[in-house]
Scaffold this active site. Structure first.
Site, mmCIF file in Angstrom:
data_model
loop_
_atom_site.group_PDB
_atom_site.id
_atom_site.type_symbol
_atom_site.label_atom_id
_atom_site.label_comp_id
_atom_site.label_asym_id
_atom_site.label_seq_id
_atom_site.Cartn_x
_atom_site.Cartn_y
_atom_site.Cartn_z
ATOM 1 N N LYS A 147 -4.793 -8.669 5.092
ATOM 2 C CA LYS A 147 -4.420 -9.473 5.512
ATOM 3 C C LYS A 147 -5.102 -9.273 7.489
ATOM 4 C CE LYS A 147 0.689 -8.782 4.726
ATOM 5 N NZ LYS A 147 0.576 -10.770 4.699
ATOM 6 N N LYS A 161 14.626 -4.087 4.100
ATOM 7 C CA LYS A 161 15.425 -4.969 3.727
ATOM 8 C C LYS A 161 17.103 -5.552 4.206
ATOM 9 C CE LYS A 161 12.880 -5.109 -0.680
ATOM 10 N NZ LYS A 161 11.584 -6.422 -0.732
ATOM 11 N N ASP A 179 -4.129 -3.834 -2.402
ATOM 12 C CA ASP A 179 -2.825 -2.953 -1.104
ATOM 13 C C ASP A 179 -3.412 -4.897 -1.067
ATOM 14 O OD1 ASP A 179 -1.313 -3.336 1.244
ATOM 15 O OD2 ASP A 179 -1.966 -0.932 0.775
ATOM 16 N N HIS A 180 -2.796 -5.537 -0.837
ATOM 17 C CA HIS A 180 -2.682 -6.551 -0.451
ATOM 18 C C HIS A 180 -2.656 -6.896 1.226
ATOM 19 C CE1 HIS A 180 2.423 -7.267 -0.500
ATOM 20 N NE2 HIS A 180 1.764 -8.075 0.211
ATOM 21 N N ASP A 229 8.013 1.434 -2.009
ATOM 22 C CA ASP A 229 7.534 0.383 -2.043
ATOM 23 C C ASP A 229 6.621 -0.120 -0.922
ATOM 24 O OD1 ASP A 229 7.743 -2.773 -3.295
ATOM 25 O OD2 ASP A 229 8.885 -2.255 -1.754
ATOM 26 N N GLU A 232 12.288 -7.145 6.151
ATOM 27 C CA GLU A 232 12.332 -8.272 5.885
ATOM 28 C C GLU A 232 13.662 -8.489 4.993
ATOM 29 O OE1 GLU A 232 11.338 -7.831 1.521
ATOM 30 O OE2 GLU A 232 9.194 -6.402 1.732
ATOM 31 N N HIS A 269 0.969 -0.053 1.285
ATOM 32 C CA HIS A 269 1.519 -0.633 2.798
ATOM 33 C C HIS A 269 1.113 0.378 3.984
ATOM 34 C CE1 HIS A 269 1.567 -3.468 -0.251
ATOM 35 N NE2 HIS A 269 2.541 -3.272 -0.283
ATOM 36 N N LYS A 318 -0.284 -2.549 -7.680
ATOM 37 C CA LYS A 318 0.051 -1.024 -6.908
ATOM 38 C C LYS A 318 1.598 -1.659 -8.412
ATOM 39 C CE LYS A 318 2.864 -1.228 -4.239
ATOM 40 N NZ LYS A 318 4.128 -2.086 -2.751
ATOM 41 N N ARG A 355 -0.064 -10.664 -23.585
ATOM 42 C CA ARG A 355 0.697 -11.105 -24.971
ATOM 43 C C ARG A 355 1.814 -11.995 -25.398
ATOM 44 N NH1 ARG A 355 3.174 -5.026 -23.813
ATOM 45 N NH2 ARG A 355 3.456 -5.872 -22.282
#
Length: 504
Positions: free
Chosen positions: A184, A343, A179-180, A237, A218, A242, A150, A47
């Site tokens: 892997k 996290k 789903d990245h 998340d 993470e 995943h 996602k 946009r």
């Protein structure tokens, strides 16, 4: 490798961060490695007002690939185009269709189109409805595929609604839910490790395995994603998507073949075999949620979650989620699975740990080693596989120490290891849906996750605080049966190890 047919990739939401940071660099790498077909173009759609040249500058390939010649980068960049939707996705796609047809004719894309929806899920149905209105889902002259990013839903109910919305216009065989994590190499290697090696598969059951743990950690906080994350949380998340996909690959039975649908059939059976937790007492006993607090890491103060930008000051959104569960089938009966994601951990790491049972008769009882053998599958970083087992220390007597047998992908030297988006984009281009989630898989994962989320939402479960830089709440090890503890692949970075219960 299968032949990649001539085609066009149309990216909706192309002015967003994902296109410049992941998608275009992945496409460029595929081009550089000669995986793209002779006739291939990318049309970015969004946009924001941009020209083709503006779009090419936005992805800034020159700054990412300084080792390549300007001419080579320019040749690739000339495959990139842009179309402005004038501030709204739910409009008549007459101008967009004309641009697609013009590029299709000029660059001989053979009417093969992939539509990549890198937009909020709320826009999915509007986009596919307007594509269908212009016949852009019609496969009579060439195939049409739809890749959706996602999050796929916010709950079981919303996931079902999304699936129903997409199925009104596209067939399930045309839809690729990305789903990245499944892109892997080490995730894909789980199937090879299990089903291509007779030394593992006979042991892959309740007779030899004591318990299984998965850690996704993470080191960073939510950073600029506070607005999104506070409505999502760790369980939505990472766990629902995943990590349950990882669980499915670990749990699934051998497929009849390597055919994508056979593999996805077995993954579905695996997800449906997860024992649902529906009563509050069971959920409270088998789950822990936490939230990181302000702390000092390497001498520098870092914010607590509630201090992050766009996060509610009274938020009870979890940044740490740990779940214990069982699988109700013959292979895994009574084997506990422990999965955590968080996290602000001491390090960034994702790994699977298979804990094997101790020998039934211990003749080296005085040895000072952990009781179990471990198979560790490292998803990231330093991707590889590690086996831990007992070995005799040279010298007199039978002193036993832990020995390691390892393989790292980095040891393959010049072998090209595709990044996740490279692999997944190429698979979609070739029509291979093995590493993409099917509608029934997504709904099965939500069916398991929903009761936990609903209980947590009720505020009846404690949310524990943990200092940024430690391995989660103090109570986390209490989740694991017996004297076992989580395998923590690194030292704490925090200066203060305080814990508490946050008032809801």
């Amino acid at each position: 490798m299968p032949k990649t047919e001539n085609q066009m990739l149309v990216i909706f939401g192309a002015s967003g961060d994902l296109t410049a940071r992941k998608l275009v660099p992945a496409l460029y790498k595929l081009y550089k490695d000669k995986h793209l077909p002779e006739h291939f173009v990318v049309l970015g759609v969004a946009r924001s007002f941009m020209t083709d040249e503006d779009f090419r500058k936005q992805v800034a390939l020159e700054s990412k690939y300084l080792e390549d010649s300007e001419e080579f980068i320019k040749t690739f960049s000339e495959k990139l185009f842009y179309e402005d939707l004038h501030k709204k996705y739910d409009v008549d796609y007459r101008e967009l269709n004309e641009r697609i047809q013009d590029l299709n004719t000029t660059y001989q894309c053979d009417n093969n189109f992939i539509f990549y929806l890198s937009t909020p899920p709320s826009l999915f149905e509007a986009i596919v409805k307007n594509l269908t209105a212009k016949g852009l889902n019609d496969e009579r002259l060439g195939w049409k595929r739809l890749i959706v990013e996602k999050p796929f839903g916010y709950s079981l109910e919303t996931a079902k609604s999304l699936n129903e919305g997409l199925h009104r216009y596209f067939k399930e065989s045309q839809i690729y839910r990305i789903d990245h994590y499944l892109g892997k190499e080490t995730v894909q290697n789980i199937l090879v490790t299990r089903f291509a090696n007779s030394i593992f598969e006979p042991l892959w059951n309740r007779d030899y395995i004591d318990h299984v743990e998965i850690t996704n950690a993470e080191s960073g906080g939510v950073e600029s994603r506070g607005g999104y994350y506070d409505k999502s949380g760790a369980l939505r998340d990472m766990f629902q998507s995943h990590l349950l996909q990882l669980v499915a690959m670990l749990v699934m039975e051998p497929p009849l073949s390597a055919d994508p649908e056979e593999i996805r059939n077995e993954k579905l059976k695996a997800l449906k075999s997860l024992r649902l937790m529906t009563d509050p007492e069971t959920i409270e006993k088998n789950t822990i949620r936490g939230q990181y607090l302000s702390s000092k890491i390497n001498g520098e103060r870092v914010n607590g979650y509630r201090e992050e930008e766009d996060v509610d000051a009274d938020s009870i959104t979890e940044t740490y989620a740990a779940v214990k569960f069982y699988v109700d089938n013959w292979r895994w009966a009574d084997v506990p699975f422990y999965v955590r994601t968080a996290k602000r951990m001491p390090t960034k790491v994702t790994e699977v740990v298979i804990h094997f049972k101790s020998p039934h008769h211990q003749i080296f009882k005085n040895s000072n080693i952990n009781k179990d053998n471990k198979l560790i599958i490292r998803i990231q970083p330093d991707e590889g596989i590690l086996m831990k087992f007992g070995v005799k220390v040279p010298g007199q007597g039978f002193k036993v120490e832990r020995g390691n047998l390892d393989f790292y992908y980095s040891s393959l030297g010049d072998t090209n290891i595709m990044e996740a988006y490279e692999r997944l984009l190429l698979d979609a281009m070739q029509g291979d849906a093995t590493l993409y989630a099917r509608a029934d898989e997504v709904e099965a994962a939500w069916r398991f996750t929903d009761p936990i989320l609903n209980f947590w939402k009720s505020k009846k479960a404690n949310i524990y605080g943990y200092s940024a830089g430690v391995w989660g709440p103090q109570h986390a090890d209490e989740l694991i049966e017996g004297s076992n503890q989580w395998r923590n692949p690194g030292a704490n970075l925090a200066d203060d190890p305080d814990y508490c219960v946050i008032d809801c």
